[in-house]
Design a protein around this motif. Structure first.
Motif, PDB file in Angstrom:
ATOM      1  N   THR A   6       0.846  -1.192   0.000  1.00 52.07           N
ATOM      2  CA  THR A   6       0.000   0.000   0.000  1.00 52.07           C
ATOM      3  C   THR A   6       0.877   1.236   0.000  1.00 52.07           C
ATOM      4  O   THR A   6       2.079   1.169   0.296  1.00 52.07           O
ATOM      5  CB  THR A   6      -0.912   0.043   1.245  1.00 52.07           C
ATOM      6  OG1 THR A   6      -0.118   0.280   2.404  1.00 52.07           O
ATOM      7  CG2 THR A   6      -1.710  -1.242   1.395  1.00 52.07           C
ATOM      8  N   GLN A 120       4.411   0.387  -9.013  1.00 52.89           N
ATOM      9  CA  GLN A 120       3.013  -0.040  -9.076  1.00 52.89           C
ATOM     10  C   GLN A 120       2.171   0.788  -8.108  1.00 52.89           C
ATOM     11  O   GLN A 120       1.085   1.261  -8.456  1.00 52.89           O
ATOM     12  CB  GLN A 120       2.903  -1.534  -8.729  1.00 52.89           C
ATOM     13  CG  GLN A 120       1.474  -2.035  -8.676  1.00 52.89           C
ATOM     14  CD  GLN A 120       0.840  -2.136 -10.045  1.00 52.89           C
ATOM     15  OE1 GLN A 120       1.516  -2.381 -11.030  1.00 52.89           O
ATOM     16  NE2 GLN A 120      -0.453  -1.939 -10.114  1.00 52.89           N
ATOM     17  N   THR A 121       2.661   0.980  -6.896  1.00 49.64           N
ATOM     18  CA  THR A 121       1.923   1.755  -5.892  1.00 49.64           C
ATOM     19  C   THR A 121       1.780   3.202  -6.333  1.00 49.64           C
ATOM     20  O   THR A 121       0.704   3.797  -6.206  1.00 49.64           O
ATOM     21  CB  THR A 121       2.644   1.672  -4.534  1.00 49.64           C
ATOM     22  OG1 THR A 121       2.735   0.292  -4.155  1.00 49.64           O
ATOM     23  CG2 THR A 121       1.896   2.436  -3.464  1.00 49.64           C
ATOM     24  N   TYR A 122       2.841   3.781  -6.858  1.00 54.93           N
ATOM     25  CA  TYR A 122       2.793   5.168  -7.302  1.00 54.93           C
ATOM     26  C   TYR A 122       1.833   5.340  -8.471  1.00 54.93           C
ATOM     27  O   TYR A 122       1.091   6.314  -8.553  1.00 54.93           O
ATOM     28  CB  TYR A 122       4.189   5.670  -7.681  1.00 54.93           C
ATOM     29  CG  TYR A 122       5.189   5.671  -6.541  1.00 54.93           C
ATOM     30  CD1 TYR A 122       4.790   5.484  -5.209  1.00 54.93           C
ATOM     31  CD2 TYR A 122       6.532   5.857  -6.790  1.00 54.93           C
ATOM     32  CE1 TYR A 122       5.712   5.478  -4.185  1.00 54.93           C
ATOM     33  CE2 TYR A 122       7.461   5.863  -5.759  1.00 54.93           C
ATOM     34  CZ  TYR A 122       7.045   5.672  -4.459  1.00 54.93           C
ATOM     35  OH  TYR A 122       7.969   5.680  -3.443  1.00 54.93           O
ATOM     36  N   SER A 123       1.825   4.365  -9.374  1.00 54.44           N
ATOM     37  CA  SER A 123       0.898   4.394 -10.510  1.00 54.44           C
ATOM     38  C   SER A 123      -0.544   4.335 -10.015  1.00 54.44           C
ATOM     39  O   SER A 123      -1.421   5.053 -10.517  1.00 54.44           O
ATOM     40  CB  SER A 123       1.202   3.215 -11.438  1.00 54.44           C
ATOM     41  OG  SER A 123       0.261   3.129 -12.455  1.00 54.44           O
ATOM     42  N   THR A 124      -0.780   3.505  -9.026  1.00 56.40           N
ATOM     43  CA  THR A 124      -2.112   3.401  -8.437  1.00 56.40           C
ATOM     44  C   THR A 124      -2.520   4.722  -7.795  1.00 56.40           C
ATOM     45  O   THR A 124      -3.666   5.166  -7.938  1.00 56.40           O
ATOM     46  CB  THR A 124      -2.152   2.251  -7.412  1.00 56.40           C
ATOM     47  OG1 THR A 124      -1.780   1.043  -8.077  1.00 56.40           O
ATOM     48  CG2 THR A 124      -3.523   2.095  -6.787  1.00 56.40           C
ATOM     49  N   ARG A 127      -3.654   7.150 -10.439  1.00 55.70           N
ATOM     50  CA  ARG A 127      -5.011   6.841 -10.898  1.00 55.70           C
ATOM     51  C   ARG A 127      -6.053   7.286  -9.877  1.00 55.70           C
ATOM     52  O   ARG A 127      -7.104   7.817 -10.245  1.00 55.70           O
ATOM     53  CB  ARG A 127      -5.157   5.343 -11.195  1.00 55.70           C
ATOM     54  CG  ARG A 127      -4.494   4.914 -12.479  1.00 55.70           C
ATOM     55  CD  ARG A 127      -4.901   3.519 -12.917  1.00 55.70           C
ATOM     56  NE  ARG A 127      -4.793   2.496 -11.900  1.00 55.70           N
ATOM     57  CZ  ARG A 127      -3.685   1.813 -11.610  1.00 55.70           C
ATOM     58  NH1 ARG A 127      -2.579   2.071 -12.273  1.00 55.70           N
ATOM     59  NH2 ARG A 127      -3.692   0.883 -10.680  1.00 55.70           N
ATOM     60  N   HIS A 128      -5.766   7.093  -8.596  1.00 54.25           N
ATOM     61  CA  HIS A 128      -6.707   7.511  -7.552  1.00 54.25           C
ATOM     62  C   HIS A 128      -6.934   9.023  -7.580  1.00 54.25           C
ATOM     63  O   HIS A 128      -8.060   9.488  -7.414  1.00 54.25           O
ATOM     64  CB  HIS A 128      -6.200   7.102  -6.167  1.00 54.25           C
ATOM     65  CG  HIS A 128      -6.566   5.715  -5.778  1.00 54.25           C
ATOM     66  ND1 HIS A 128      -5.991   4.604  -6.349  1.00 54.25           N
ATOM     67  CD2 HIS A 128      -7.446   5.248  -4.864  1.00 54.25           C
ATOM     68  CE1 HIS A 128      -6.495   3.522  -5.806  1.00 54.25           C
ATOM     69  NE2 HIS A 128      -7.382   3.878  -4.902  1.00 54.25           N
ATOM     70  N   ILE A 154      -4.732   2.471  -0.514  1.00 62.47           N
ATOM     71  CA  ILE A 154      -4.181   2.576  -1.869  1.00 62.47           C
ATOM     72  C   ILE A 154      -3.193   1.453  -2.092  1.00 62.47           C
ATOM     73  O   ILE A 154      -2.095   1.454  -1.576  1.00 62.47           O
ATOM     74  CB  ILE A 154      -3.521   3.957  -2.090  1.00 62.47           C
ATOM     75  CG1 ILE A 154      -4.576   5.055  -1.921  1.00 62.47           C
ATOM     76  CG2 ILE A 154      -2.872   4.021  -3.468  1.00 62.47           C
ATOM     77  CD1 ILE A 154      -3.994   6.450  -1.973  1.00 62.47           C
ATOM     78  N   ARG A 155      -3.624   0.468  -2.889  1.00 68.28           N
ATOM     79  CA  ARG A 155      -2.763  -0.677  -3.191  1.00 68.28           C
ATOM     80  C   ARG A 155      -2.813  -1.016  -4.661  1.00 68.28           C
ATOM     81  O   ARG A 155      -3.697  -0.798  -5.345  1.00 68.28           O
ATOM     82  CB  ARG A 155      -3.066  -1.889  -2.354  1.00 68.28           C
ATOM     83  CG  ARG A 155      -4.477  -2.408  -2.349  1.00 68.28           C
ATOM     84  CD  ARG A 155      -4.663  -3.691  -1.528  1.00 68.28           C
ATOM     85  NE  ARG A 155      -4.739  -3.463  -0.111  1.00 68.28           N
ATOM     86  CZ  ARG A 155      -3.847  -3.935   0.793  1.00 68.28           C
ATOM     87  NH1 ARG A 155      -2.855  -4.659   0.396  1.00 68.28           N
ATOM     88  NH2 ARG A 155      -3.985  -3.724   2.056  1.00 68.28           N
TER      89      ARG A 155
END
Length: 155
Positions: A6, A120-124, A127-128, A154-155
């Motif tokens: 996360t 991956q976390t930063y990309s998520t 998007r959020h 956020i994961r």
């Protein structure tokens, strides 16, 4: 199989500033850099701060009142993040001309093998921030604890 990380895995409560007192972008960057250095995330705060300034000079950062500053740097020991909610007095505007209210600093070591999970976390996170519902939840979180709980999602 390990569970997805996360944002909170990279962003401990000590690096969350729900009421940052910085009145200039330089003060804000120094505050966030200080936190990362104190946590052992970065080895050379002066070099790291210079890299952040370079990042800022290469365009406007932020949409919908949220700035996402990212940097990979040789002084970074481990992927990490910091967060600050800033005063309107800072007068920082995003690419869409909205006043920046929230700033995420996302950093990773220069060597790719050290930051695959954080990308991956930063990309998520990116998007959020595009969703109005998330932005409302972010704006409604007023304490470091509330922000941390949101970042755990956020994961």
């Amino acid at each position: 199989m390990t569970s997805p990380r996360t944002l909170a895995d990279y962003l401990p409560k000590q690096q969350i500033h729900p009421h940052a007192q910085a009145i200039t972008a330089n003060e804000l960057l120094e505050t966030l850099t200080h936190d990362l250095h104190a946590a052992g995330t970065i080895s050379d705060p002066h070099t790291f701060t210079r890299a952040l300034h370079t990042c800022l000079t290469h365009g406007t950062h932020g949409f919908h009142g949220i700035a996402l500053l990212t940097t990979r740097n040789r002084t970074v020991n481990t992927p990490a993040a910091a967060f600050a909610r800033i005063s309107p007095d800072l007068a920082w505007h995003g690419a869409d001309n909205h006043q920046i209210r929230d700033v995420f600093l996302l950093t990773a070591p220069h060597k790719p093998k050290h930051h695959s999970g954080c990308l991956q976390t930063y990309s998520t996170l990116a998007r959020h921030t595009a969703h109005a519902g998330f932005r409302r939840m972010l704006a409604g979180a007023c304490t470091a604890e509330e922000l941390y709980e949101l970042f755990c999602l956020i994961r």
